[in-house]
Scaffold this motif. Sequence first.
Motif, PDB file in Angstrom:
ATOM      1  N   GLU A   1       0.844  -1.201   0.000  1.00  0.00           N
ATOM      2  CA  GLU A   1       0.000   0.000   0.000  1.00  0.00           C
ATOM      3  C   GLU A   1       0.885   1.259   0.000  1.00  0.00           C
ATOM      4  O   GLU A   1       0.651   2.202  -0.765  1.00  0.00           O
ATOM      5  CB  GLU A   1      -0.827  -0.048   1.289  1.00  0.00           C
ATOM      6  CG  GLU A   1      -2.081   0.786   1.331  1.00  0.00           C
ATOM      7  CD  GLU A   1      -2.693   0.623   2.718  1.00  0.00           C
ATOM      8  OE1 GLU A   1      -2.668   1.617   3.466  1.00  0.00           O
ATOM      9  OE2 GLU A   1      -3.137  -0.496   3.060  1.00  0.00           O
ATOM     10  N   LEU A   2       1.918   1.246   0.834  1.00  0.00           N
ATOM     11  CA  LEU A   2       2.818   2.407   0.924  1.00  0.00           C
ATOM     12  C   LEU A   2       3.616   2.572  -0.372  1.00  0.00           C
ATOM     13  O   LEU A   2       3.856   3.696  -0.814  1.00  0.00           O
ATOM     14  CB  LEU A   2       3.771   2.264   2.127  1.00  0.00           C
ATOM     15  CG  LEU A   2       3.100   2.223   3.504  1.00  0.00           C
ATOM     16  CD1 LEU A   2       4.119   1.875   4.589  1.00  0.00           C
ATOM     17  CD2 LEU A   2       2.413   3.549   3.823  1.00  0.00           C
ATOM     18  N   ASN A   3       4.007   1.457  -0.972  1.00  0.00           N
ATOM     19  CA  ASN A   3       4.723   1.525  -2.256  1.00  0.00           C
ATOM     20  C   ASN A   3       3.888   2.265  -3.298  1.00  0.00           C
ATOM     21  O   ASN A   3       4.418   3.004  -4.129  1.00  0.00           O
ATOM     22  CB  ASN A   3       5.013   0.115  -2.787  1.00  0.00           C
ATOM     23  CG  ASN A   3       6.217  -0.533  -2.109  1.00  0.00           C
ATOM     24  OD1 ASN A   3       7.022   0.148  -1.481  1.00  0.00           O
ATOM     25  ND2 ASN A   3       6.329  -1.848  -2.239  1.00  0.00           N
ATOM     26  N   ALA A   4       2.571   2.060  -3.228  1.00  0.00           N
ATOM     27  CA  ALA A   4       1.681   2.614  -4.252  1.00  0.00           C
ATOM     28  C   ALA A   4       1.289   4.074  -3.964  1.00  0.00           C
ATOM     29  O   ALA A   4       0.787   4.761  -4.846  1.00  0.00           O
ATOM     30  CB  ALA A   4       0.424   1.752  -4.354  1.00  0.00           C
ATOM     31  N   SER A   5       1.530   4.537  -2.736  1.00  0.00           N
ATOM     32  CA  SER A   5       1.064   5.884  -2.373  1.00  0.00           C
ATOM     33  C   SER A   5       1.993   6.974  -2.900  1.00  0.00           C
ATOM     34  O   SER A   5       3.211   6.942  -2.668  1.00  0.00           O
ATOM     35  CB  SER A   5       0.968   5.985  -0.840  1.00  0.00           C
ATOM     36  OG  SER A   5       0.893   7.334  -0.476  1.00  0.00           O
ATOM     37  N   LYS A   6       1.390   7.973  -3.564  1.00  0.00           N
ATOM     38  CA  LYS A   6       2.193   9.050  -4.150  1.00  0.00           C
ATOM     39  C   LYS A   6       2.783   9.994  -3.087  1.00  0.00           C
ATOM     40  O   LYS A   6       3.785  10.655  -3.319  1.00  0.00           O
ATOM     41  CB  LYS A   6       1.319   9.873  -5.112  1.00  0.00           C
ATOM     42  CG  LYS A   6       1.182   9.240  -6.471  1.00  0.00           C
ATOM     43  CD  LYS A   6       1.107  10.279  -7.594  1.00  0.00           C
ATOM     44  CE  LYS A   6       0.022  11.321  -7.432  1.00  0.00           C
ATOM     45  NZ  LYS A   6      -1.294  10.992  -7.941  1.00  0.00           N
ATOM     46  N   ASP A   7       2.116  10.051  -1.913  1.00  0.00           N
ATOM     47  CA  ASP A   7       2.577  10.964  -0.856  1.00  0.00           C
ATOM     48  C   ASP A   7       3.730  10.394  -0.041  1.00  0.00           C
ATOM     49  O   ASP A   7       4.345  11.109   0.751  1.00  0.00           O
ATOM     50  CB  ASP A   7       1.424  11.279   0.111  1.00  0.00           C
ATOM     51  CG  ASP A   7       0.329  12.044  -0.587  1.00  0.00           C
ATOM     52  OD1 ASP A   7       0.659  12.735  -1.571  1.00  0.00           O
ATOM     53  OD2 ASP A   7      -0.839  11.929  -0.172  1.00  0.00           O
ATOM     54  N   VAL A   8       3.970   9.105  -0.193  1.00  0.00           N
ATOM     55  CA  VAL A   8       5.033   8.468   0.584  1.00  0.00           C
ATOM     56  C   VAL A   8       6.287   8.370  -0.288  1.00  0.00           C
ATOM     57  O   VAL A   8       6.300   7.665  -1.293  1.00  0.00           O
ATOM     58  CB  VAL A   8       4.602   7.041   1.040  1.00  0.00           C
ATOM     59  CG1 VAL A   8       5.725   6.345   1.791  1.00  0.00           C
ATOM     60  CG2 VAL A   8       3.337   7.112   1.891  1.00  0.00           C
ATOM     61  N   HIS A   9       7.330   9.106   0.111  1.00  0.00           N
ATOM     62  CA  HIS A   9       8.580   9.057  -0.670  1.00  0.00           C
ATOM     63  C   HIS A   9       9.592   8.110  -0.046  1.00  0.00           C
ATOM     64  O   HIS A   9      10.436   7.565  -0.740  1.00  0.00           O
ATOM     65  CB  HIS A   9       9.174  10.455  -0.794  1.00  0.00           C
ATOM     66  CG  HIS A   9       8.234  11.421  -1.422  1.00  0.00           C
ATOM     67  ND1 HIS A   9       7.590  12.407  -0.710  1.00  0.00           N
ATOM     68  CD2 HIS A   9       7.771  11.496  -2.689  1.00  0.00           C
ATOM     69  CE1 HIS A   9       6.791  13.076  -1.530  1.00  0.00           C
ATOM     70  NE2 HIS A   9       6.878  12.546  -2.731  1.00  0.00           N
ATOM     71  N   GLY A  10       9.501   7.955   1.284  1.00  0.00           N
ATOM     72  CA  GLY A  10      10.428   7.059   1.972  1.00  0.00           C
ATOM     73  C   GLY A  10       9.674   6.116   2.893  1.00  0.00           C
ATOM     74  O   GLY A  10       8.710   6.530   3.546  1.00  0.00           O
TER      75      GLY A  10
END
Length: 287
Positions: free
Chosen positions: A89-98
Amino acid sequence: MENLKTAKIINGKEIAAQVRAELKSEIEELKNKTGTTPGLTVVLVGENPASVVYVRNKIKACEEVGIKSVQHKLPETTTHAELLALIRELNASKDVHGILVQLPLPKQIDEEEILEEISPSKDVDGFHPYNVGRLMIGNPVLQPCTPYGVMRLIESTGVDLSGKDAVVVGRSNIVGKPMAMMLLRRNATVTVCHSKTKDLAERIKKADILVAAIGRAEFIKGEWVKEGAVVIDVGMNRSQDGKLVGDVDFEGASERASFITPVPGGVGPMTIAMLLKNTVEAARRSK
Ligand code: NDP
């Protein structure tokens, strides 16, 4: 009494503050140019007291420079599949860079598989085999924070590494091995030592640059240090009287080294600073 100390102290706190100041302006620039605020998501599974403190410090450091940080606190009983699903899910989120998964993980979770699931472009710890491989072939993207910070400390001394003999004591995947690769990239001649190394003292005596990452209190004696060496002490250990000490006998080594890092206040503050730097780099690259 005569003061025998000659080594200049490499002030990790001060250099980490410089890195953070540089990042603050980079973040401002990124926001102005692209409308992007770098975002770091930290995943903590369970309540390991040391991990809770590390995560808190990382979140606080993010806030200070203007990185948007989100914490996912999962229970100790989290399954491998649940954690894997969150990473995807985090891999796919645009707001999560790290994405940072705080280690160690509970034993029902396969740590290696989790770290490999993190998208290499969001792997701000620099532990993914892709990033390890990029470092190995001399074209790094996101680099492991502790050795990355050590390189910045060495740079601050102005010592040219080219042709120098560097000895790294410790061969862990997070410190020793990547450290050796980074020093090699700067044209040092690198020797990696470990628990099976014979004549450790003799090897250390030849080191122009010594990096100790062992995890044993004051294991490296002052008299092993070459005159004029740069000594970087990654170790964080408790001495018998409960004091935080490094892997090197600081007093003894200070009488021979040209530069030395203290513990605390040397490598420690740099690790978090470089995590922030990797997050900003990941955000910049996502644009
Ligand atoms: P590991 O335990 O993963 O690795 C320790 C290394 O030291 C191993 O390669 C081991 O050899 C080697 N070693 C152990 N005993 C000896 C010996 N007698 N002679 C020579 N080599 C020896 O530790 P880490 O790399 O994770 O950490 C090392 C230290 O750095 C710890 O004190 C840790 O707390 C600290 N640290 C500090 C950080 C910071 O931000 N300041 C960040 C990360 C770590 P072998 O492989 O043969 O077992």
